[in-house]
Design a protein around this motif. Structure first.
Motif, PDB file in Angstrom:
ATOM      1  N   LEU A  82       0.853  -1.192   0.000  1.00 33.88           N
ATOM      2  CA  LEU A  82       0.000   0.000   0.000  1.00 33.88           C
ATOM      3  C   LEU A  82       0.881   1.232   0.000  1.00 33.88           C
ATOM      4  CD1 LEU A  82      -2.825   1.390   0.397  1.00 33.88           C
ATOM      5  CD2 LEU A  82      -2.377   1.230   2.863  1.00 33.88           C
ATOM      6  N   ILE A  83       0.673   2.124  -0.972  1.00 33.35           N
ATOM      7  CA  ILE A  83       1.408   3.385  -1.018  1.00 33.35           C
ATOM      8  C   ILE A  83       0.422   4.530  -1.198  1.00 33.35           C
ATOM      9  CG2 ILE A  83       3.513   2.336  -1.952  1.00 33.35           C
ATOM     10  CD1 ILE A  83       2.770   3.429  -4.700  1.00 33.35           C
ATOM     11  N   SER A  84       0.844   5.729  -0.795  1.00 37.48           N
ATOM     12  CA  SER A  84       0.041   6.928  -1.019  1.00 37.48           C
ATOM     13  C   SER A  84       0.750   7.796  -2.057  1.00 37.48           C
ATOM     14  CB  SER A  84      -0.159   7.695   0.292  1.00 37.48           C
ATOM     15  OG  SER A  84       1.077   8.168   0.774  1.00 37.48           O
ATOM     16  N   ASP A  85       0.197   8.956  -2.334  1.00 37.23           N
ATOM     17  CA  ASP A  85       0.827   9.838  -3.322  1.00 37.23           C
ATOM     18  C   ASP A  85       2.228  10.256  -2.892  1.00 37.23           C
ATOM     19  OD1 ASP A  85      -1.317   9.691  -4.972  1.00 37.23           O
ATOM     20  OD2 ASP A  85      -2.109  11.686  -4.538  1.00 37.23           O
ATOM     21  N   ALA A  86       2.418  10.439  -1.592  1.00 35.46           N
ATOM     22  CA  ALA A  86       3.721  10.845  -1.069  1.00 35.46           C
ATOM     23  C   ALA A  86       3.743  10.614   0.426  1.00 35.46           C
ATOM     24  CB  ALA A  86       3.981  12.322  -1.371  1.00 35.46           C
ATOM     25  N   GLY A  87       4.903  10.236   0.930  1.00 31.80           N
ATOM     26  CA  GLY A  87       5.054  10.079   2.370  1.00 31.80           C
ATOM     27  C   GLY A  87       4.538   8.750   2.884  1.00 31.80           C
ATOM     28  N   THR A  88       4.195   8.737   4.150  1.00 32.22           N
ATOM     29  CA  THR A  88       3.768   7.522   4.834  1.00 32.22           C
ATOM     30  C   THR A  88       2.262   7.344   4.726  1.00 32.22           C
ATOM     31  OG1 THR A  88       5.612   7.704   6.397  1.00 32.22           O
ATOM     32  CG2 THR A  88       3.763   6.294   7.045  1.00 32.22           C
ATOM     33  N   PRO A  89       1.788   6.226   4.194  1.00 30.11           N
ATOM     34  CA  PRO A  89       0.335   5.991   4.101  1.00 30.11           C
ATOM     35  C   PRO A  89      -0.334   6.067   5.464  1.00 30.11           C
ATOM     36  CG  PRO A  89       1.526   4.387   2.774  1.00 30.11           C
ATOM     37  CD  PRO A  89       2.559   5.128   3.578  1.00 30.11           C
ATOM     38  N   LEU A  90      -1.596   6.468   5.453  1.00 28.82           N
ATOM     39  CA  LEU A  90      -2.467   6.601   6.624  1.00 28.82           C
ATOM     40  C   LEU A  90      -2.237   7.885   7.418  1.00 28.82           C
ATOM     41  CD1 LEU A  90      -2.640   3.460   5.973  1.00 28.82           C
ATOM     42  CD2 LEU A  90      -3.385   3.227   8.343  1.00 28.82           C
ATOM     43  N   VAL A  91      -1.184   8.658   7.109  1.00 27.49           N
ATOM     44  CA  VAL A  91      -1.003   9.954   7.755  1.00 27.49           C
ATOM     45  C   VAL A  91      -1.703  10.986   6.883  1.00 27.49           C
ATOM     46  CG1 VAL A  91       0.646  11.641   8.655  1.00 27.49           C
ATOM     47  CG2 VAL A  91       1.191   9.204   8.732  1.00 27.49           C
ATOM     48  N   SER A  92      -2.976  11.263   7.207  1.00 21.25           N
ATOM     49  CA  SER A  92      -3.859  12.089   6.375  1.00 21.25           C
ATOM     50  C   SER A  92      -3.982  11.519   4.968  1.00 21.25           C
ATOM     51  CB  SER A  92      -3.373  13.547   6.311  1.00 21.25           C
ATOM     52  OG  SER A  92      -3.878  14.280   7.396  1.00 21.25           O
ATOM     53  N   ASP A  93      -3.928  10.206   4.854  1.00 16.91           N
ATOM     54  CA  ASP A  93      -4.068   9.505   3.577  1.00 16.91           C
ATOM     55  C   ASP A  93      -4.962   8.293   3.779  1.00 16.91           C
ATOM     56  OD1 ASP A  93      -2.485  10.948   1.697  1.00 16.91           O
ATOM     57  OD2 ASP A  93      -0.679  10.226   2.684  1.00 16.91           O
ATOM     58  N   PRO A  94      -5.523   7.739   2.704  1.00 19.12           N
ATOM     59  CA  PRO A  94      -6.383   6.565   2.838  1.00 19.12           C
ATOM     60  C   PRO A  94      -5.592   5.320   3.235  1.00 19.12           C
ATOM     61  CG  PRO A  94      -6.000   7.063   0.535  1.00 19.12           C
ATOM     62  CD  PRO A  94      -5.434   8.208   1.321  1.00 19.12           C
ATOM     63  N   GLY A  95      -6.291   4.304   3.701  1.00 22.35           N
ATOM     64  CA  GLY A  95      -5.635   3.046   4.029  1.00 22.35           C
ATOM     65  C   GLY A  95      -6.081   2.420   5.328  1.00 22.35           C
ATOM     66  N   TYR A  96      -6.709   3.219   6.181  1.00 20.84           N
ATOM     67  CA  TYR A  96      -7.103   2.717   7.496  1.00 20.84           C
ATOM     68  C   TYR A  96      -7.983   1.477   7.399  1.00 20.84           C
ATOM     69  CZ  TYR A  96     -10.241   2.305  11.477  1.00 20.84           C
ATOM     70  OH  TYR A  96     -11.021   1.803  12.489  1.00 20.84           O
ATOM     71  N   ARG A  97      -8.997   1.524   6.535  1.00 21.24           N
ATOM     72  CA  ARG A  97      -9.933   0.394   6.453  1.00 21.24           C
ATOM     73  C   ARG A  97      -9.228  -0.884   6.026  1.00 21.24           C
ATOM     74  NH1 ARG A  97     -14.574   1.275   2.593  1.00 21.24           N
ATOM     75  NH2 ARG A  97     -12.977   2.351   1.371  1.00 21.24           N
ATOM     76  N   LEU A  98      -8.319  -0.772   5.079  1.00 22.20           N
ATOM     77  CA  LEU A  98      -7.597  -1.948   4.587  1.00 22.20           C
ATOM     78  C   LEU A  98      -6.730  -2.551   5.689  1.00 22.20           C
ATOM     79  CD1 LEU A  98      -6.734  -3.859   2.336  1.00 22.20           C
ATOM     80  CD2 LEU A  98      -5.059  -2.142   1.602  1.00 22.20           C
ATOM     81  N   VAL A  99      -5.982  -1.717   6.387  1.00 22.01           N
ATOM     82  CA  VAL A  99      -5.129  -2.216   7.472  1.00 22.01           C
ATOM     83  C   VAL A  99      -5.980  -2.811   8.586  1.00 22.01           C
ATOM     84  CG1 VAL A  99      -3.464  -1.542   9.255  1.00 22.01           C
ATOM     85  CG2 VAL A  99      -3.243  -0.622   6.937  1.00 22.01           C
ATOM     86  N   ASP A 100      -7.060  -2.140   8.935  1.00 23.09           N
ATOM     87  CA  ASP A 100      -7.956  -2.624   9.993  1.00 23.09           C
ATOM     88  C   ASP A 100      -8.510  -4.004   9.655  1.00 23.09           C
ATOM     89  OD1 ASP A 100      -9.649  -2.538  12.308  1.00 23.09           O
ATOM     90  OD2 ASP A 100     -11.295  -1.906  11.024  1.00 23.09           O
ATOM     91  N   MET A 101      -8.999  -4.165   8.437  1.00 20.14           N
ATOM     92  CA  MET A 101      -9.590  -5.444   8.034  1.00 20.14           C
ATOM     93  C   MET A 101      -8.530  -6.541   7.948  1.00 20.14           C
ATOM     94  SD  MET A 101     -12.834  -5.147   7.831  1.00 20.14           S
ATOM     95  CE  MET A 101     -13.231  -6.647   6.922  1.00 20.14           C
ATOM     96  N   ALA A 102      -7.353  -6.194   7.452  1.00 19.05           N
ATOM     97  CA  ALA A 102      -6.281  -7.187   7.362  1.00 19.05           C
ATOM     98  C   ALA A 102      -5.900  -7.704   8.743  1.00 19.05           C
ATOM     99  CB  ALA A 102      -5.064  -6.579   6.663  1.00 19.05           C
ATOM    100  N   LEU A 103      -5.735  -6.805   9.685  1.00 13.20           N
ATOM    101  CA  LEU A 103      -5.400  -7.220  11.051  1.00 13.20           C
ATOM    102  C   LEU A 103      -6.526  -8.045  11.675  1.00 13.20           C
ATOM    103  CD1 LEU A 103      -3.744  -3.946  12.392  1.00 13.20           C
ATOM    104  CD2 LEU A 103      -2.593  -6.094  11.902  1.00 13.20           C
ATOM    105  N   SER A 104      -7.764  -7.650  11.399  1.00 15.82           N
ATOM    106  CA  SER A 104      -8.918  -8.374  11.945  1.00 15.82           C
ATOM    107  C   SER A 104      -8.962  -9.817  11.450  1.00 15.82           C
ATOM    108  CB  SER A 104     -10.229  -7.661  11.573  1.00 15.82           C
ATOM    109  OG  SER A 104     -10.267  -6.371  12.144  1.00 15.82           O
ATOM    110  N   GLU A 105      -8.426 -10.054  10.260  1.00 19.32           N
ATOM    111  CA  GLU A 105      -8.424 -11.400   9.689  1.00 19.32           C
ATOM    112  C   GLU A 105      -7.126 -12.154   9.958  1.00 19.32           C
ATOM    113  OE1 GLU A 105      -9.795 -11.843   5.726  1.00 19.32           O
ATOM    114  OE2 GLU A 105     -11.348 -10.305   5.909  1.00 19.32           O
ATOM    115  N   GLY A 106      -6.262 -11.561  10.777  1.00 18.29           N
ATOM    116  CA  GLY A 106      -5.020 -12.235  11.122  1.00 18.29           C
ATOM    117  C   GLY A 106      -3.955 -12.173  10.046  1.00 18.29           C
TER     118      GLY A 106
END
Length: 279
Positions: A82-106
């Motif tokens: 997962l990458i964003s346009d620039a910088g670290t993903p999830l810092v004022s960028d999309p990605g939270y839902r994907l990371v949350d669901m991935a962790l929830s599924e182990g």
């Protein structure tokens, strides 16, 4: 990298491509798919580093079906970056839902650290960095922006915001109005890029400086605000008493009465009232 299906959260440069870390290049070359905020933007980055991994879009407007397709990819045993346009993903960028669901599924989630505008700006601001808060973007509307800034008047941590260049003048004016023209503010603009600027001045002076130079009203902006240093030693209970009294009485009289009740100095309470008028 091992063969365990993994979601890699990969930081990319915020301007200078030389800031791309070798591990990030390796991960992006070896995963089966890269989910990017803007595929058009990211193709330029991948082309520069000769990365040919397939690319798909994942952003704030991605649907639940898009999210499910990425999760299915991981469930099938394939790794994803997962990458964003620039910088670290999830810092004022999309990605939270994907990371949350991935962790929830182990599913294994691994960070690949790199550039982050918040931390880069903080490191050169010369403001206390032992405790700080990141608030994302200030509201676009002035009324809401002022409300946020006034609510943070007495915040003692260094405050960090992203801001759009076309709003930078108005935001600096509102910081000055809400927190006082003497409050120290840092503008970190175009970090790591050709026209990088780091300017630290009292809020009123920084507003004047930016207003006088249209070049400072362009590009990516980070604003850092010095934490509140006033009313040292004034307990919250005494401030509440002062506020009740000055709602009904002139400030000078309210400060004198509050001093008798609390045992604090009248001048200290009076100065607090001047610095923070009732809204």
């Amino acid at each position: 990298m091992d063969n365990t299906p993994t979601l890699y959260v990969v930081a990319t440069p915020i301007g200078n491509l030389s800031d791309m870390v070798p591990r990030a290049i390796e991960v992006l070359q070896t995963v089966a798919l890269i989910a990017a905020e803007d595929t058009r933007h990211s193709r330029n980055l991948l082309s520069h580093f000769e990365i040919t991994t397939p690319l798909c879009a994942y952003h704030d407007h991605s649907s639940s079906a898009d999210l499910e397709r990425l999760l299915a990819h991981l469930r099938d045993g394939k790794s994803l970056a997962l990458i964003s346009d620039a910088g670290t993903p999830l810092v004022s960028d999309p990605g939270y839902r994907l990371v949350d669901m991935a962790l929830s599924e182990g599913i294994k989630v691994v960070p690949i650290p790199g550039a982050c505008a918040v931390i880069a700006a903080l490191s050169v601001a010369g403001l206390p960095s032992d405790r700080f808060m990141f608030e994302g973007f200030l509201p676009a509307k002035q009324h809401a922006r002022l409300a946020v800034l006034k609510s943070l008047q007495r915040e003692r941590r260094t405050m960090i915001f992203y801001e759009a260049p076309h709003r930078i003048k108005d935001s600096l004016a509102d910081i000055s109005a809400a927190m006082g023209g003497d409050r120290l503010v840092v503008l970190a603009r175009e970090i790591t890029k050709l026209y990088e600027t780091v300017k630290r001045l009292p809020a009123a002076e920084l507003h004047q400086w930016v207003s006088a130079d249209s070049n400072q009203q362009r590009g990516e902006c980070v604003l850092l605000i010095e934490g509140f240093k006033g009313d040292e030693g004034i307990p919250t209970a005494a401030i509440e008493v002062l506020n009740i009294l000055r709602a009904e009485l002139p400030l000078k009289q309210a400060a004198a009465l509050c001093a008798k009740i609390s045992g604090l100095k009248k001048n200290q309470l009076y100065q607090y009232g001047l610095d923070f008028p009732l809204q």
